[in-house]
Design an enzyme around this catalytic site. Structure first.
Site, short mmCIF file in Angstrom:
data_model
loop_
_atom_site.label_atom_id
_atom_site.label_comp_id
_atom_site.label_asym_id
_atom_site.label_seq_id
_atom_site.Cartn_x
_atom_site.Cartn_y
_atom_site.Cartn_z
N ASP A 92 66.42 -6.22 71.86
CA ASP A 92 65.69 -6.62 73.06
C ASP A 92 66.00 -5.57 74.12
O ASP A 92 67.02 -4.88 74.05
CB ASP A 92 66.07 -8.03 73.52
CG ASP A 92 65.01 -8.60 74.46
OD1 ASP A 92 64.16 -7.82 74.94
OD2 ASP A 92 65.03 -9.81 74.74
C1 BGC Z 1 62.15 -9.76 76.73
C2 BGC Z 1 61.41 -9.45 75.46
C3 BGC Z 1 60.35 -8.40 75.73
C4 BGC Z 1 61.02 -7.17 76.32
C5 BGC Z 1 60.05 -6.07 76.66
C6 BGC Z 1 62.68 -8.50 77.40
O1 BGC Z 1 63.23 -8.78 78.64
O2 BGC Z 1 63.21 -10.66 76.46
O3 BGC Z 1 60.82 -10.62 74.94
O4 BGC Z 1 59.66 -8.10 74.56
O5 BGC Z 1 61.68 -7.54 77.52
O6 BGC Z 1 59.24 -6.43 77.72
#
Ligand code: BGC
Length: 848
Positions: free
Chosen positions: A253
């Site tokens: 993530d």
């Molecule tokens: C989120 C993810 C997301 C990523 C990119 C993160 O903060 O938890 O679900 O895909 O950001 O935007």
């Protein structure tokens, strides 16, 4: 009579082709191309493949014919590389709505639409679906996940993944694993016993990996039992890859990769975003120092190359889905509308719905009736080209002879909307010189990771936006700033604010997900335009974890009456109408990534609004736009309650379809809704000393509600009304041979459920099948969903649903792993976990 295939999944052979996209031969050619490419790379070049080049992409490498690989959020539409309205996307209903359709075929088509959108936007991987579970109703990202039930989550998730991938685009089911709430999400250590993990939280991931072979997966921010998920050897290398056979890319993530050696050894293939990550030169050094074997880097790089090959970015490697095999073009607007209606759950209806033809007048009440609440906040956000509000949708659907009046009634929005005017943005360097300009469609300014015209964040010192406020009426207008850092706000040259707005809270993403606001009043007489200018001086070292970020909003609000005046006006409008439709909603502050909910109550004075409208109009229909359970203290005082979730860009058209009966409300609850907060089986989401213990074990959602004495929820899992009635007339069960084996998804029991449409309309029924073990083992949930299928039938017609139950439905996790549990099971069919009119006891003779 219509018999629908179980869970609407494509046939096995189609599924295989969709999973792998090709014949075995192509897979071999692809693997050979991957090996050949890998063999040409030195250590530095291999390591370069393992980290973002920027916010959304992995770097190209011309020496091996590798293209730049772009990833994009996400579950409710594909945003692409820009986080701004000038790069619009089809906005589909929030994932909870998709799950509420209980329709994997629809999830599959939605996936195909998102693949089409990804291709249009130059993205190769969609960062979706979110398959964490609805553990506590307070989870701030509830709207983005599917259900409290692992089986429903897995079925919808697998169909979505196979849909996206049939369009030649990769997926990353997320967030692996136990990211079921948002509080302290970067650090929380979730403590859960292995059985709970296996039977609940890992189960949807397992089902998706085994059934749909995703080309990627996203590792969660949190820890599980003491280890960060990005560093979790046992779950990543052991369970995910070793046991389940996952051969895709595990991506962190965003900013979740923290430790070069531990991440690499745990098989965390890709650290996002870049360019500053724990991989790169740090990983090269770790290999040279002998802390990470080069074979490990080869493994990670091989998987990245395989992903690139699958999406068609590696020379000499056939893409998993050749151009000629791509699905036919999908009409995004039509599908968004279909999904929204299919997910709407009619919770209660005294017969007021569908609205009869020839109504004299309808009162449509609510702030969200005019300004539709189409999606939850955070990374799932996309910007559609248009939004059909409930007001516009209903006006278009009702005959001209039906009068339609609107009143706001109660406005729960806490923050001002972005200034509704085109805004000029100027990018300024350290010496104040203009570096470049751009035009924005409204007062929201946001650039993450990249600036227009390839301007560099390193040169940027300030951004100034300027636009014309065109007052709609005389009175007290409000203008505001939302963001963090230094701001100077001027109205026609007069300075309203010149100061610093500090960060609130500790979530590093809060500066753009939930920034603070400052509001100023402007007394304006007449409608002469006022020029608003907002200059934002970037904080030193600004950015979010190493990548550039500019995010702020110039807001505006027209004069409004007092809260009491708004309520009185709505009551008067409702009293004068034949039917009142009140649209209530949560706000962006209530349901968003990065925060959990403090309360389940509707924000503002919306409960009071509904109660007062219902008191003057007995034909009051309440439409609830929320991604997660809200309290509805008025639910027994109104004629109908329709849950619309966050319905995406076609919100109003779909709502009108359902209210007028052009379509049936297709949804069934994917999660149980409580009457009161104190009743919720799991409430706490705050870690204690850094730990969040899942002490309820297997007992979340309906599994927990069943054990409650004298406390019933408002609406059970599976509940939802259509516009016709059904009688459950027969249930036959058949044991399938062999009754045991290695494949947990091999069917062992087949159920045939016979039902009849006893109403006056054609309809669709979600036939749900639940299993109850004999009760001798109290560690097992009393009743659990084991399968479902949908049928359609004309009035008076009979229909059959055929549902196969896999071996896994008769297994539990124990000290020796998955264990068959033979014995007597009560198998019941019906319309919700609490409405199972027909049942049979079956002896299941597994090996044990
Ligand atoms: C989120 C993810 C997301 C990523 C990119 C993160 O903060 O938890 O679900 O895909 O950001 O935007």
């Amino acid at each position: 009579m219509t018999t629908n295939q179980q869970n609407g999944r494509p046939e096995q052979s189609d599924r295989h082709r969709e999973m792998h996209g090709d014949a075995h031969g192509d897979e071999q050619v692809r693997e050979a191309a991957v090996e050949a490419a890998l063999g040409k790379l030195d250590l530095t070049a291999k390591v370069a493949l393992l980290a973002g080049a920027d916010m959304w992409s992995l770097p190209a490498d011309e020496s091996i014919g590798l293209g730049r690989l772009v990833m994009s959020d996400g579950p409710a539409g594909v945003r692409g590389e820009n986080w701004t309205p000038d790069d619009p996307s089809v906005s589909v209903p929030s994932p909870t709505a998709l799950a509420a359709s209980w329709n994997p075929e629809l999830a599959h088509r939605t996936g195909q639409l998102l693949a089409q959108e990804a291709r249009r936007k130059g993205a190769h991987v969609v960062l979706a679906p979110t398959v964490n579970l609805h553990r506590s109703p307070r989870g701030g990202r509830h709207f983005e996940a599917y259900s409290e039930d692992p089986l429903l989550t897995g079925e919808i998730g697998a169909a979505f993944v196979s849909g996206v991938q049939s369009g030649g685009v990769g997926t990353t089911p997320k967030h692996f694993v136990a990211n079921d709430s948002e509080t302290d999400r970067f650090t929380v250590d979730v403590r859960a016993d292995e059985r709970t993990l296996r039977e609940l939280y890992l189960a949807p991931f397992e089902a998706i990996v085994r059934k749909a072979s995703p080309w990627g997966l996203m590792a969660a921010y949190n820890k599980v039992n003491g280890e960060f998920m990005t560093e979790h050897q046992e779950l990543n290398n052991g369970v995910l890859r070793g046991e389940w056979g996952f051969d895709g890319v595990l991506v962190s993530d965003w900013t979740g990769a923290r430790d070069t050696v531990r991440d690499a050894l745990a098989g965390m293939d890709v650290a996002m975003p870049g360019p500053a990550t724990v991989y790169g030169e740090h990983l090269v050094r770790a290999v040279r120092d002998g802390r990470v074997p080069e074979e490990t880097v080869d493994e990670l790089a091989r998987r990245v190359l395989r992903l690139a090959a699958r999406v068609g970015l590696l020379a000499d490697a056939p893409a998993a889905v050749p151009a000629e095999a791509l699905p036919a073009p999908i009409d995004g607007e039509a599908l968004a509308r279909e999904v929204a209606a299919a997910g709407m759950v009619l919770l209660a209806n005294d017969g007021v719905l569908p609205l009869p033809a020839g109504l004299g007048s309808v009162a449509l009440i609510g702030a969200a009736a005019q300004e539709a609440r189409i999606g939850g906040g955070g990374s799932a956000q996309v910007f559609p080209t248009h939004v059909v509000s409930p007001l516009a949708g209903l006006r278009a659907a009702l005959p001209p002879t039906t009068a339609l009046a609107h009143a706001v009634g109660a406005d729960p929005n806490v923050h001002l909307r972005p200034l509704a005017a085109r805004v000029e943005a100027r990018f300024l360097g350290r010496d104040g010189a203009e570096l470049g300009t751009t035009t924005l469609p409204d007062g929201a300014a946001r650039w993450i990771g990249q600036l227009p015209d390839r301007l560099s964040f390193a040169d940027l010192a300030a951004v100034e936006v300027s636009g014309s406020l065109q007052p709609g009426r005389t009175g007290t207008h409000r203008v505001g700033i939302r963001g963090v850092g230094r701001f100077v706000l001027e109205a026609d040259g007069a300075v309203l604010f010149d100061d610093i707005v500090p960060v609130e809270g500790e979530d590093p993403a809060a500066a753009f997900l939930n920034p603070p606001e400052r509001v100023f009043e402007l007394e304006l007489a007449g409608t002469a335009p006022v020029t608003l200018t907002l200059r934002h001086v970037l904080p030193e070292g600004s950015g979010f974890a190493g990548f550039g970020l500019v995010s702020f909003t110039l807001g505006h609000g027209e004069p409004v009456g007092t809260a009491d005046e708004l309520l009185d006006e709505a009551v008067a409008v409702a009293a004068a109408a034949d039917v009142a439709v009140v649209v209530v909603a949560t706000t962006e502050e209530v349901e968003s990534e990065g925060v959990d909910r403090a309360s389940l109550a509707l924000p503002g004075r919306q409960d009071e609004l509904v109660a007062r409208v219902a008191a003057v109009n007995p034909r009051t229909v309440v439409v609830v736009n929320a991604g997660a359970p809200v309290l509805m203290p008025w639910r027994e005082q109104v004629a109908a309650v329709l849950l619309g979730w966050f319905p995406g860009q076609e919100a109003g058209s779909a709502l009108a379809d359902v209210l007028t009966g052009a379509r049936e409300p297709g949804g069934r609850l994917p999660t149980t809704w409580p009457v009161a907060e104190v009743d919720a089986p799991v409430w706490g989401v705050e870690p204690v000393d850094g730990r969040l213990t899942y002490e309820e074990g297997l007992f979340i959602g309906y599994r927990a509600w069943q054990r409650r004495d004298g406390v019933a929820p408002a609406y059970w899992f599976g509940h939802g009304l259509g516009y016709t009635d059904w009688a459950y007339e027969g249930l036959e069960l058949r044991l399938l041979a062999p009754v045991a084996g290695d494949d947990p998804w091999a069917p062992v029991v087949e159920a045939l459920v016979r039902i009849r449409n006893t109403g006056a309309r054609a309809g669709r029924e979600v036939v749900q099948l639940y299993l109850s073990p004999d009760g001798s083992d109290t560690t097992r949930p009393g009743t659990a969903l084991a399968g479902f299928a949908t049928v359609t039938a004309a009035p008076g017609e009979r229909a059959e649903a055929r549902i196969q139950l896999p071996l896994r439905a008769f297994q539990t996790w124990g000290a020796d792993g998955w264990t068959d549990r033979p014995g007597n099971y009560r198998v019941r069919a019906g319309r919700s976990v609490a409405d199972l009119p027909i049942g049979v006891v079956l002896e299941v003779p597994l090996q044990g």
